[in-house]
Design a protein around this motif. Sequence first.
Motif, mmCIF file in Angstrom:
data_model
loop_
_atom_site.group_PDB
_atom_site.id
_atom_site.type_symbol
_atom_site.label_atom_id
_atom_site.label_comp_id
_atom_site.label_asym_id
_atom_site.label_seq_id
_atom_site.Cartn_x
_atom_site.Cartn_y
_atom_site.Cartn_z
ATOM 1 N N ASN A 6 15.945 -26.618 14.813
ATOM 2 C CA ASN A 6 15.087 -27.764 15.062
ATOM 3 C C ASN A 6 13.673 -27.379 14.652
ATOM 4 N N HIS A 7 12.725 -28.295 14.837
ATOM 5 C CA HIS A 7 11.358 -28.014 14.375
ATOM 6 C C HIS A 7 10.700 -26.885 15.159
ATOM 7 N N HIS A 8 11.198 -26.570 16.338
ATOM 8 C CA HIS A 8 10.651 -25.460 17.118
ATOM 9 C C HIS A 8 11.138 -24.120 16.561
ATOM 10 N N THR A 9 12.429 -24.034 16.315
ATOM 11 C CA THR A 9 13.001 -22.763 15.854
ATOM 12 C C THR A 9 12.715 -22.505 14.379
ATOM 13 N N ALA A 10 12.156 -23.483 13.679
ATOM 14 C CA ALA A 10 11.777 -23.266 12.278
ATOM 15 C C ALA A 10 10.727 -22.163 12.162
ATOM 16 N N HIS A 11 10.002 -21.902 13.254
ATOM 17 C CA HIS A 11 8.999 -20.833 13.259
ATOM 18 C C HIS A 11 9.649 -19.446 13.231
ATOM 19 N N LEU A 12 10.931 -19.369 13.565
ATOM 20 C CA LEU A 12 11.621 -18.084 13.664
ATOM 21 C C LEU A 12 12.243 -17.723 12.319
ATOM 22 N N ALA A 13 11.407 -17.257 11.408
ATOM 23 C CA ALA A 13 11.853 -16.974 10.045
ATOM 24 C C ALA A 13 12.583 -15.646 9.924
ATOM 25 N N ASP A 14 12.195 -14.658 10.716
ATOM 26 C CA ASP A 14 12.786 -13.323 10.604
ATOM 27 C C ASP A 14 13.832 -13.119 11.689
ATOM 28 N N ASP A 15 15.090 -13.149 11.279
ATOM 29 C CA ASP A 15 16.170 -12.896 12.219
ATOM 30 C C ASP A 15 16.146 -11.410 12.577
ATOM 31 N N PRO A 16 16.074 -11.086 13.856
ATOM 32 C CA PRO A 16 15.952 -9.672 14.222
ATOM 33 C C PRO A 16 17.232 -8.894 13.918
ATOM 34 N N PHE A 22 9.778 -3.688 15.459
ATOM 35 C CA PHE A 22 9.123 -4.892 15.954
ATOM 36 C C PHE A 22 7.716 -4.913 15.377
ATOM 37 N N THR A 23 7.321 -6.036 14.839
ATOM 38 C CA THR A 23 5.996 -6.135 14.225
ATOM 39 C C THR A 23 5.211 -7.297 14.819
ATOM 40 N N ALA A 24 3.948 -7.342 14.492
ATOM 41 C CA ALA A 24 3.101 -8.452 14.926
ATOM 42 C C ALA A 24 3.618 -9.763 14.348
ATOM 43 N N ARG A 25 4.207 -9.703 13.167
ATOM 44 C CA ARG A 25 4.777 -10.906 12.546
ATOM 45 C C ARG A 25 5.890 -11.477 13.422
ATOM 46 N N HIS A 26 6.766 -10.596 13.935
ATOM 47 C CA HIS A 26 7.839 -11.062 14.816
ATOM 48 C C HIS A 26 7.273 -11.691 16.084
ATOM 49 N N ALA A 27 6.308 -11.016 16.678
ATOM 50 C CA ALA A 27 5.700 -11.528 17.909
ATOM 51 C C ALA A 27 5.061 -12.892 17.658
ATOM 52 N N ASP A 28 4.406 -13.049 16.524
ATOM 53 C CA ASP A 28 3.767 -14.313 16.191
ATOM 54 C C ASP A 28 4.798 -15.428 16.044
ATOM 55 N N GLN A 29 5.927 -15.132 15.418
ATOM 56 C CA GLN A 29 6.964 -16.138 15.233
ATOM 57 C C GLN A 29 7.535 -16.603 16.569
ATOM 58 N N VAL A 30 7.830 -15.661 17.449
ATOM 59 C CA VAL A 30 8.365 -16.002 18.765
ATOM 60 C C VAL A 30 7.326 -16.804 19.548
ATOM 61 N N HIS A 86 13.579 -8.457 20.416
ATOM 62 C CA HIS A 86 12.350 -7.790 20.003
ATOM 63 C C HIS A 86 11.751 -6.974 21.142
ATOM 64 N N LEU A 87 11.832 -7.499 22.346
ATOM 65 C CA LEU A 87 11.327 -6.755 23.494
ATOM 66 C C LEU A 87 12.105 -5.455 23.675
ATOM 67 N N GLN A 88 13.422 -5.511 23.548
ATOM 68 C CA GLN A 88 14.244 -4.308 23.673
ATOM 69 C C GLN A 88 13.885 -3.287 22.593
ATOM 70 N N MET A 89 13.698 -3.755 21.359
ATOM 71 C CA MET A 89 13.317 -2.836 20.285
ATOM 72 C C MET A 89 11.948 -2.230 20.551
ATOM 73 N N ALA A 90 11.027 -3.019 21.058
ATOM 74 C CA ALA A 90 9.686 -2.511 21.361
ATOM 75 C C ALA A 90 9.737 -1.461 22.459
ATOM 76 N N VAL A 91 10.530 -1.702 23.478
ATOM 77 C CA VAL A 91 10.673 -0.730 24.572
ATOM 78 C C VAL A 91 11.263 0.571 24.049
ATOM 79 N N GLU A 92 12.278 0.475 23.214
ATOM 80 C CA GLU A 92 12.892 1.679 22.645
ATOM 81 C C GLU A 92 11.891 2.445 21.790
ATOM 82 N N ARG A 93 11.084 1.725 21.032
ATOM 83 C CA ARG A 93 10.074 2.381 20.180
ATOM 84 C C ARG A 93 9.027 3.084 21.036
ATOM 85 N N ILE A 94 8.618 2.455 22.122
ATOM 86 C CA ILE A 94 7.657 3.087 23.033
ATOM 87 C C ILE A 94 8.252 4.349 23.626
#
Length: 122
Positions: A6-16, A22-30, A86-94
């Motif tokens: 839908n028009h909301h999920t169109a912002h989610l261009a990068d399928d994790p 995890f990048t700032a681009r992913h965070a911005d899309q979410v 993305h949160l799980q990946m960020a936690v693992e990276r930390i």
Amino acid sequence: MPTVHNHHTAHLADDPEYGVPFTARHADQVSRATNSVLNEMCQTIGVKEFDHLTAYNLNKRTVTKEKLCEWLETVCFTLNRFAAAHLQMAVERIDELSTSQNKVQETVIEFQNKLLENRKLN
């Protein structure tokens, strides 16, 4: 895996993908997808703040069951497929960085101890 388009999920261009950093681009899309659906909810029920998206405010005659289901589906999809992943990946990276930093600190301490030993011997 089912997807929501839908028009909301169109912002989610990068399928994790697991393991992709995890990048700032992913965070911005979410963030954009989440803000899109929350803003629509606010406009529909006539409130200005996300904090006012309460059961009381959402339970208005002007909000159809279909619209509530669409919003719920979108939020659940975004949370489950993107935000949580993305949160799980960020936690693992930390955790990785923390472990790496601890190893570096241990190495520095070892070198400092060796330096002190060498100074005592000389």
